[in-house]
Motif scaffolding. Structure first.
Motif, PDB file in Angstrom:
ATOM      1  N   ALA A 288     -12.933  -7.843  -7.780  1.00  0.00           N
ATOM      2  CA  ALA A 288     -13.664  -7.846  -6.518  1.00  0.00           C
ATOM      3  C   ALA A 288     -14.676  -8.981  -6.454  1.00  0.00           C
ATOM      4  O   ALA A 288     -14.992  -9.496  -5.367  1.00  0.00           O
TER       5      ALA A 288
ATOM      6  N   ALA B 160      -7.811  -5.997  -5.870  1.00  0.00           N
ATOM      7  CA  ALA B 160      -8.642  -5.408  -6.925  1.00  0.00           C
ATOM      8  C   ALA B 160      -8.357  -3.926  -7.118  1.00  0.00           C
ATOM      9  O   ALA B 160      -8.533  -3.380  -8.207  1.00  0.00           O
ATOM     10  N   ALA B 161      -7.870  -3.266  -6.046  1.00  0.00           N
ATOM     11  CA  ALA B 161      -7.594  -1.837  -6.129  1.00  0.00           C
ATOM     12  C   ALA B 161      -6.372  -1.535  -6.988  1.00  0.00           C
ATOM     13  O   ALA B 161      -6.147  -0.379  -7.348  1.00  0.00           O
TER      14      ALA B 161
ATOM     15  N   VAL C  23     -11.513   0.253 -14.135  1.00  0.00           N
ATOM     16  CA  VAL C  23     -12.572   0.114 -13.129  1.00  0.00           C
ATOM     17  C   VAL C  23     -13.367  -1.160 -13.380  1.00  0.00           C
ATOM     18  O   VAL C  23     -13.738  -1.886 -12.437  1.00  0.00           O
TER      19      VAL C  23
ATOM     20  N   GLY D  28      -8.441  -0.668  -9.731  1.00  0.00           N
ATOM     21  CA  GLY D  28      -9.433   0.348  -9.403  1.00  0.00           C
ATOM     22  C   GLY D  28      -8.829   1.696  -9.084  1.00  0.00           C
ATOM     23  O   GLY D  28      -9.322   2.737  -9.559  1.00  0.00           O
TER      24      GLY D  28
ATOM     25  N   GLY E 123      -7.612   3.429 -12.164  1.00  0.00           N
ATOM     26  CA  GLY E 123      -8.773   3.828 -12.941  1.00  0.00           C
ATOM     27  C   GLY E 123      -9.363   5.140 -12.446  1.00  0.00           C
ATOM     28  O   GLY E 123      -9.670   6.046 -13.239  1.00  0.00           O
ATOM     29  N   LEU E 124      -9.503   5.268 -11.134  1.00  0.00           N
ATOM     30  CA  LEU E 124     -10.037   6.513 -10.572  1.00  0.00           C
ATOM     31  C   LEU E 124      -9.084   7.679 -10.804  1.00  0.00           C
ATOM     32  O   LEU E 124      -9.509   8.800 -11.082  1.00  0.00           O
TER      33      LEU E 124
ATOM     34  N   ALA F 220     -11.290  -3.963 -12.133  1.00  0.00           N
ATOM     35  CA  ALA F 220     -11.324  -3.995 -10.670  1.00  0.00           C
ATOM     36  C   ALA F 220     -12.616  -4.633 -10.165  1.00  0.00           C
ATOM     37  O   ALA F 220     -12.602  -5.394  -9.184  1.00  0.00           O
ATOM     38  N   ALA F 221     -13.722  -4.335 -10.841  1.00  0.00           N
ATOM     39  CA  ALA F 221     -14.999  -4.928 -10.441  1.00  0.00           C
ATOM     40  C   ALA F 221     -14.969  -6.450 -10.610  1.00  0.00           C
ATOM     41  O   ALA F 221     -15.446  -7.196  -9.741  1.00  0.00           O
TER      42      ALA F 221
END
Length: 416
Positions: free
Chosen positions: A93, A165-166, A86, A169, A172-173, A89-90
């Motif tokens: 982004a 980025a996903a 995550v 992400g 991660g989720l 991913a941040a």
């Protein structure tokens, strides 16, 4: 599923989410790397970052799995890799992603994967009865194949195109959700009640290595699996050159080769689900020897009969025999190894079984360059047949329950 119990249901659901995340990351990270660099060496670092932790942390992860609550290890490992991805991913982004940040994220997530996977294999026998271990492992392997091969790859391709980025992400989720699902498992999953504080971690690892080496069946299985994986890495490392392109022997299109890989995945799911029935028909030892023998002989098919359509059924049987054998091997280890040693001996076994893969890939490339691709394929088949010969002498009849003595050759039993 009802017969396998509530705890196994949560474990399997967590496995489904985490392996979907694995599939997205396995395909998505190299695709993102290509968008950042065209250097083959730098792109190859992504694969190295994903596999290096197994060589560095497998033995310590096994020792920890035999000291602490195995479910808690899995929860913490999933939460750790969720946080890492995550955060990556941040950064993506915000437009701050580069190759080195990507490599760091993949490396840290892979370290957590080692701890999660070893704890997962060690906790499964604590959630189902011995009679249902093979069935439970069949469900786990089929779930892993669906997440890694069927669902993960197309999802990764879509994310790379729409929202790069996903790629970090989304896994991660998924890892975070997988960790939360594990909280639904009832009870504690400590491997042993006595304190481990009187012995060092090095002593724990040494005990596991001695046990593995003294156990004739486990030792032979580990060496045989190492030979098979070395040969497989050499074979499939150059296989695409034999199959795809105008200069190849079979002349298939890349899209057709993708369908071959899909056929292999279909076979793997089917094989994982029928492994228990095969075992009941012929016995576990005979099933394992037969499956490995069929897989080895199939290596000769594309060389002796380089016909495009024939590769599809060959791939189905490849996948089926490989997955079914994997279910039997994992199930046998879980029954043969005492609960208090399972994490450590499992990790030592996997280190031997998987350690030859990078060596095999390098050997396959060198041999193919100087002696031609048929030499690689025939050599790989010969190594596989030698591995089958090793296990034939030890496990042909049956596979038994855990040893009571570390020097006794097990009298293998068919009981599930």
């Amino acid at each position: 599923m009802a017969r396998l119990g509530r705890s196994f249901g949560f474990l399997l659901s967590s496995t489904a989410l985490s392996n979907l995340a694995d599939g997205v990351l396995k395909v998505g990270a190299p695709l993102l790397a290509v968008s950042l660099t065209r250097s083959p060496a730098q792109v190859a670092l992504v694969g190295a970052a994903a596999t290096l932790p197994w060589l560095l942390f497998a033995l310590p992860a096994g020792a920890i799995a035999d000291r602490l609550d195995r479910r808690r290890i899995m929860v913490l490992a999933n939460v750790a890799r969720a946080a890492v991805l995550v955060a990556a991913a941040a950064l993506g982004a915000l437009g701050l992603m580069n190759l080195w940040i990507m490599l760091g994220a993949v490396l840290l997530a892979s370290v957590s994967e080692v701890f999660a996977d070893i704890a997962a294999q060690s906790v499964l026998p604590m959630t189902v009865s011995p009679a249902h271990i093979t069935r439970a492992n069949g469900r786990v392997v089929s779930t892993q194949m669906i997440g890694n091969e069927f669902a993960g790859a197309p999802v990764a391709g879509l994310l790379v195109t729409l929202l790069p980025a996903a790629v970090f992400g989304a896994p991660g989720l998924l890892y975070g959700a997988a960790g939360l699902l594990l909280l639904g498992m009832r009870g504690r999953f400590l491997p042993r009640a006595e304190s481990t504080g009187q012995r060092s971690m090095a002593g724990d690892i040494g005990e596991a290595l001695r046990y593995l080496w003294a156990h004739r069946l486990l030792r032979t299985m580990a060496v045989s699996a190492g030979m098979l994986n070395l040969a497989s890495a050499a074979y499939f490392g150059v296989f695409v050159l034999w199959v795809v392109g105008e200069g190849s022997r079979m002349g298939m299109e890349p899209s057709s080769y993708g369908l071959v890989m899909t056929a292999l995945a279909v076979g793997a799911v089917a094989g994982s689900l029928v492994s228990e029935r095969v075992t009941r028909l012929v016995g576990e030892g005979r099933a394992l020897v037969g499956l490995w023998l069929i897989s080895a002989l199939l290596y000769l098919v594309p060389v002796l009969l380089p016909i495009g359509w024939l590769l599809y059924p060959t791939a189905v049987v490849w996948g089926a025999t490989g997955a079914a054998a994997n279910v039997l091997v994992v199930s046998a280890r879980q029954r043969l190894i005492p609960a208090e040693l399972l994490g450590r001996v499992n990790s030592a076994y996997r280190l031997i079984a998987m350690g030859g893969m990078p060596i095999g890939a390098a050997l396959g490339g060198v041999l193919g360059e100087f002696a031609g691709l048929p030499a690689v394929f025939l050599g790989a088949a010969a190594v596989c047949l030698a591995a089958v010969g090793l296990i034939w002498r030890v496990a042909l009849d049956r596979i038994s329950s855990p040893l009571t003595s570390d020097t006794t050759i097990p009298d293998i039993s068919r009981s599930r």
